[in-house]
Structures are given as structure tokens and as C-alpha cells.
Design a protein around this motif. Structure first.
Motif, short mmCIF file in Angstrom:
data_model
loop_
_atom_site.label_atom_id
_atom_site.label_comp_id
_atom_site.label_asym_id
_atom_site.label_seq_id
_atom_site.Cartn_x
_atom_site.Cartn_y
_atom_site.Cartn_z
N ASP A 34 0.83 -1.21 0.00
CA ASP A 34 0.00 0.00 0.00
C ASP A 34 0.86 1.26 0.00
O ASP A 34 0.50 2.28 -0.59
CB ASP A 34 -0.94 0.02 1.21
N GLU A 35 2.01 1.18 0.66
CA GLU A 35 2.94 2.31 0.65
C GLU A 35 3.46 2.55 -0.77
O GLU A 35 3.53 3.69 -1.23
CB GLU A 35 4.10 2.04 1.60
N ALA A 36 3.80 1.46 -1.44
CA ALA A 36 4.28 1.58 -2.83
C ALA A 36 3.18 2.15 -3.72
O ALA A 36 3.44 3.00 -4.58
CB ALA A 36 4.74 0.22 -3.34
N LYS A 37 1.94 1.71 -3.52
CA LYS A 37 0.82 2.21 -4.32
C LYS A 37 0.62 3.70 -4.09
O LYS A 37 0.32 4.45 -5.02
CB LYS A 37 -0.45 1.44 -4.00
N SER A 38 0.79 4.13 -2.86
CA SER A 38 0.66 5.54 -2.53
C SER A 38 1.75 6.37 -3.23
O SER A 38 1.48 7.46 -3.77
CB SER A 38 0.74 5.73 -1.02
N ILE A 39 2.96 5.86 -3.22
CA ILE A 39 4.06 6.54 -3.90
C ILE A 39 3.78 6.59 -5.40
O ILE A 39 4.00 7.62 -6.04
CB ILE A 39 5.41 5.86 -3.58
N CYS A 40 3.29 5.50 -5.96
CA CYS A 40 2.96 5.47 -7.39
C CYS A 40 1.88 6.49 -7.73
O CYS A 40 1.94 7.15 -8.77
CB CYS A 40 2.48 4.08 -7.81
N LYS A 41 0.88 6.62 -6.86
CA LYS A 41 -0.17 7.61 -7.09
C LYS A 41 0.44 9.01 -7.14
O LYS A 41 0.08 9.82 -8.00
CB LYS A 41 -1.21 7.53 -5.98
N SER A 42 1.37 9.27 -6.25
CA SER A 42 2.06 10.56 -6.24
C SER A 42 2.83 10.76 -7.55
O SER A 42 2.80 11.86 -8.13
CB SER A 42 3.00 10.63 -5.04
N PHE A 43 3.48 9.72 -8.03
CA PHE A 43 4.23 9.80 -9.29
C PHE A 43 3.28 10.10 -10.46
O PHE A 43 3.59 10.90 -11.33
CB PHE A 43 4.99 8.51 -9.56
N ARG A 44 2.14 9.42 -10.47
CA ARG A 44 1.18 9.64 -11.56
C ARG A 44 0.66 11.08 -11.56
O ARG A 44 0.48 11.68 -12.62
CB ARG A 44 0.03 8.65 -11.45
N ASN A 45 0.41 11.60 -10.36
CA ASN A 45 -0.05 12.99 -10.27
C ASN A 45 1.02 13.95 -10.79
O ASN A 45 0.70 14.93 -11.47
CB ASN A 45 -0.43 13.34 -8.82
#
Length: 89
Positions: A34-45
Motif C-alpha cells: 500500500d505504501e508503494a501504491k501511494s508513492i505510485c499515485k504521487s508519481f502519476r499525479n
């Protein structure tokens, strides 16, 4: 000869400590997807704003959020992008 041996021992110890620290850094993301997914969401933004996930702004943000050095943040960024969101730039 003894000074060379002592230097090699200390150098080996220092390298080993760095490797262990990096391992702990990456293990945290491995154990918590979930931490990785959160970081990925930040990257996508960031990508939507045409900002690279590897940009200084992104690396600094991770560094502050995780309370880690910018070098560690850059390593974490590359690791997360490689395994969890390779489509980000």
C-alpha cells in the motif's frame, strides 16, 4: 601491512552497513505494498503535470515524507517505479 589490513576491515564494515541500510529501506516497501501504491499515485499525479518521478521536486518530497536522505529517496523512487509503476516517467 597491519595498517592495510585494518583499513580493509573498516572499509568492508562501512560498505556492509550501507548495504544493510538500503535493504531495510526497500524491505519496508516490499512488506507494505500500500505504501508503494501511494508513492505510485504521487508519481502519476506529478506525471499529469509533466513532472518526472525522478525530478528533484519528487525526490525531495519523498525525502521529507520518509525522513530519509535524498540519495535514499532516489533509490526508493527507482525501486518503486521499477516494480510497482513502470509506466510512470
Amino acid at each position: 601491512m597491519n595498517s592495510l589490513l585494518i583499513t580493509l576491515i573498516f572499509t568492508s564494515f562501512a560498505i556492509n552497513q550501507d548495504a544493510m541500510a538500503q535493504s531495510r529501506l526497500l524491505d519496508g516497501v516490499k512488506r507494505n505494498p500500500d505504501e508503494a501504491k501511494s508513492i505510485c499515485k504521487s508519481f502519476r499525479n506529478l506525471n499529469k503535470e509533466n513532472i518526472s518521478a525522478g525530478s528533484p521536486k519528487s525526490i525531495q518530497k519523498i525525502s521529507i515524507q520518509k525522513n530519509i536522505s535524498e540519495v535514499d529517496a532516489e533509490i526508493l523512487s527507482m525501486y518503486v517505479r521499477g516494480l510497482y509503476c513502470p509506466e510512470t516517467f
